[in-house]
Design an enzyme around this catalytic site. Sequence first.
Site, PDB file in Angstrom:
ATOM      1  N   LYS A  87       0.847  -1.187   0.000  1.00 11.47           N
ATOM      2  CA  LYS A  87       0.000   0.000   0.000  1.00 11.47           C
ATOM      3  C   LYS A  87       0.890   1.248   0.000  1.00 11.47           C
ATOM      4  CE  LYS A  87      -4.311   1.099   2.357  1.00 11.47           C
ATOM      5  NZ  LYS A  87      -4.978   1.018   3.656  1.00 11.47           N
TER       6      LYS A  87
HETATM    7  C1  E4P Z   1      -8.180   1.405   4.133  1.00 11.05           C
HETATM    8  O1  E4P Z   1      -7.568   1.045   3.164  1.00 11.05           O
HETATM    9  C2  E4P Z   1      -8.116   2.788   4.655  1.00 11.05           C
HETATM   10  O2  E4P Z   1      -6.863   3.033   5.187  1.00 11.05           O
HETATM   11  C3  E4P Z   1      -9.207   2.961   5.665  1.00 11.05           C
HETATM   12  O3  E4P Z   1     -10.412   2.479   5.094  1.00 11.05           O
HETATM   13  C4  E4P Z   1      -9.362   4.384   6.166  1.00 11.05           C
HETATM   14  O4  E4P Z   1     -10.518   4.455   6.937  1.00 11.05           O
HETATM   15  P1  E4P Z   1     -10.875   5.683   7.913  1.00 11.05           P
HETATM   16  O5  E4P Z   1     -11.144   6.878   7.077  1.00 11.05           O
HETATM   17  O6  E4P Z   1     -12.090   5.213   8.664  1.00 11.05           O
HETATM   18  O7  E4P Z   1      -9.681   5.865   8.797  1.00 11.05           O
END
Ligand code: E4P
Length: 219
Positions: A87
């Site tokens: 990622k």
């Molecule tokens: C996943 O890939 C993201 O990092 C995550 O969904 C972010 O979510 P949030 O906005 O609730 O922190």
Amino acid sequence: MKFFIDTANLEQIKEAQAMGILDGVTTNPSLMAKEGISGEENVINHYKAICEIVEGDVSAEVISTDYEGMIKEGEILAALHPQIVVKVPVTENGIKAIKYLSSKNIRTNCTLIFSAGQALLAAKAGATYVSPFIGRLDDNSTDGVELIKQIVDFFNYYGFETEVLAASIRHTMHIIKCLEAGADVATCPLSAIKGLLKHPLTDIGLAQFLADHAKAAKK
Ligand code: E4P
């Protein structure tokens, strides 16, 4: 639409896996910190533990912000397990790192996407997934699901193979809206996944079936 769980909590991952509907996991540094996971060795062992529980893709995020650091970290993470997807944030160095990693057949998830333009750059660099953050857009008076629709449409129109992974999902209705918008994947908290089961008519109907069965058995 594939279902990923958006957590680094092993118990929640096991619970979703046991339901038989889980296609993968996404994590981020905040989710890892929430579970008290820190230090390179612990982080690596945690990713390995997640890969042992699920059969699908597991997103592991780089911490570096410079190009060299991102590709070094990305190669280390990818070597941990074939299920790992690296990622990478959608910065200039991130796009360069995605281009490099994809040239090495390392799968990537381009994160922190808040616009169609960012998704375009990630797709052109060869990202496996783009992660538009719909909840955080909603929090800022912008319709997150509209962005999912926009990206799905232009990826289809131009034939990009990059998958649209709807992230920052906060509740069950977000999942339904992402389904309608054509997202390839939704990464969700366990509570939002379980929310899909809920309907009062199901509870009422089941109670009636069981009551009728018990009545008939007494006759
Ligand atoms: C996943 O890939 C993201 O990092 C995550 O969904 C972010 O979510 P949030 O906005 O609730 O922190």
